[in-house]
Design a protein around this motif. Structure first.
Motif, short mmCIF file in Angstrom:
data_model
loop_
_atom_site.label_atom_id
_atom_site.label_comp_id
_atom_site.label_asym_id
_atom_site.label_seq_id
_atom_site.Cartn_x
_atom_site.Cartn_y
_atom_site.Cartn_z
N ALA A 185 0.85 -1.19 0.00
CA ALA A 185 0.00 0.00 0.00
C ALA A 185 0.88 1.24 0.00
O ALA A 185 1.93 1.26 0.66
N ASP A 186 0.45 2.27 -0.73
CA ASP A 186 1.26 3.49 -0.80
C ASP A 186 1.09 4.32 0.47
O ASP A 186 -0.02 4.56 0.94
N SER A 187 2.19 4.74 1.05
CA SER A 187 2.21 5.45 2.32
C SER A 187 1.41 6.76 2.36
O SER A 187 0.84 7.09 3.39
N ALA A 189 -1.39 7.36 1.46
CA ALA A 189 -2.80 7.03 1.75
C ALA A 189 -3.78 7.62 0.77
O ALA A 189 -4.97 7.74 1.08
N ALA A 214 -3.33 -1.62 9.40
CA ALA A 214 -1.94 -1.47 9.81
C ALA A 214 -1.50 -2.63 10.70
O ALA A 214 -0.33 -3.05 10.66
N TYR A 220 4.49 -1.07 3.07
CA TYR A 220 4.25 0.30 2.62
C TYR A 220 5.31 0.72 1.60
O TYR A 220 6.49 0.39 1.73
N THR A 221 4.88 1.47 0.59
CA THR A 221 5.79 2.01 -0.43
C THR A 221 5.56 3.51 -0.57
O THR A 221 4.46 4.00 -0.29
N GLN A 352 -2.98 8.75 7.26
CA GLN A 352 -1.59 8.34 7.40
C GLN A 352 -1.24 8.01 8.84
O GLN A 352 -0.53 7.03 9.13
N LEU A 355 -2.62 4.67 9.61
CA LEU A 355 -1.85 3.61 8.95
C LEU A 355 -0.47 3.43 9.58
O LEU A 355 0.16 2.38 9.40
N THR A 357 2.02 5.65 8.82
CA THR A 357 3.02 6.22 7.90
C THR A 357 3.28 7.69 8.21
O THR A 357 4.42 8.12 8.28
#
Length: 360
Positions: A185-187, A189, A214, A220-221, A352, A355, A357
């Protein structure tokens, strides 16, 4: 993930956030560039654009994808040279704000998407888009033109996940089978935007879901591009991506497909002419041209055309992007007003944090 990798990722994400922070500060004190002196009709616009002879366009798409529509424009309007540069939206917007503050703008056509829409609204010139043939439905906040969509989707590796095991709702992703780095998942959000846009979801439910997600320890990417790469290679089973990325990958033979996990957001992308653009007539002509059905058909071949902002599968063959979403059975929601983008900017920070991040 090692501590070194985490530090490297945090620095990259912080840099992106810093660009938007600088942008917000600079746009508050820019030079008074006025409004471009443009003619009232399309015919006169063409004449003035021909006199200017060139247009500088920047967007977050590879030149290879934009070249076919550039060729079409230059064939239709010989004598106007299109100079294209690929530039990510945050970096482009930050640089443009500095140029406007200095009164030396180099970009004629700029791209606004996601969190850059709000600051870009302050930098966009007032262009009479309707007079130049742009349909009212494709004009956003008066000065933006809706040109393509980049819908956020969940994508899976077809060699790792049988169709019978696919998640079909957001809650399905909380199942134990998707724990321990099985999901990318992309950080930032941005994939969670639909939680704020869909009436049945909402920010409070989003925070609860994100905290539970989470706890499953996803991978995370920094961007969806990197999440897509992990899915294609099979390092993860499923993850966040964009429709155009997965369709491009499939065209090259990658074992990926769109998961029937719904709903999502339309993720509209806009073009605009910045205040102080050196070639405003050519910029207005190119932007209005890119909104035409002729140009949209060409953009569609590289998966960069518009889709209806709200779920509409009545004509799914209208574009490859739309057909892919309809074939996957997805439902999507629009971002209909500037205030929605303002709210989403604040929501992304909340998402974020939930999550884990928290890069804003």
């Amino acid at each position: 993930m090692t501590a070194r990798t985490m530090r490297h990722r945090t620095r990259r994400l912080a840099a992106a956030g810093a660009a938007l922070t600088v942008l917000g500060a600079v746009t508050a004190c820019g030079a008074d560039l006025g409004t471009a002196d443009l003619p009232p009709t399309s015919g006169e616009l063409v004449e003035q654009a021909m006199d200017e002879g060139e247009v500088h366009w920047e967007a977050a798409k590879p030149l290879k994808q934009m070249q076919p529509v550039i060729d079409l424009f230059e064939k239709k309007y010989p004598g106007i040279d299109v100079q294209y540069t690929e530039a990510k939206a945050p970096e482009q917007a930050s640089r443009l704000s500095v140029e406007q503050a200095a009164g030396r703008v180099s970009i004629d056509v700029a791209n606004a998407v996601g969190q850059t829409v709000v600051p870009s609204a302050k930098m966009a010139d007032a262009i009479p888009w309707s007079a130049y043939g742009v349909a009212a439905d494709n004009i956003f906040n008066k000065n933006f033109v809706y040109t393509w969509a980049a819908p956020k989707v969940w994508v899976y590796n077809t060699e790792r996940v049988p169709s019978s095991d696919l998640p079909r709702t957001w809650d399905d992703l909380l199942d134990a089978r998707w724990s321990g780095g099985a999901v990318a998942a992309d950080s930032p959000a941005q994939f969670m935007a639909v939680w704020d846009l869909a009436p049945s979801m909402g920010q409070d439910k989003a925070v609860t879901w994100a905290e539970q997600f989470a706890a499953r320890r996803p991978h995370y990417t920094p961007t969806v591009n990197e999440a897509e790469a992990l899915i294609e290679s099979g390092q993860v089973a499923i993850g966040t991506s964009l429709v155009n990325l997965v369709l491009q990958a499939r065209a090259k033979g990658a074992p990926v497909a769109i998961a029937p996990l719904s709903p999502t957001s339309a993720s509209e992308a806009y073009l605009y002419v910045p205040k102080g653009a050196p070639h405003p007539a050519a910029a207005a002509l190119l932007t209005s041209f890119l909104s035409t059905e002729e140009a949209q058909r060409v953009l569609g071949k590289t998966y960069n055309s518009r889709i209806p902002s709200s779920t509409d599968c009545s004509d799914p063959d209208e574009s490859p992007t739309l057909k892919a979403m309809c074939d996957a059975g997805l439902k999507w929601f629009p971002t209909p007003a500037l205030g929605d983008y303002q709210r989403l900017s604040a929501f992304s920070v909340k998402a974020q944090k939930a999550l884990g991040t928290d890069i804003s």
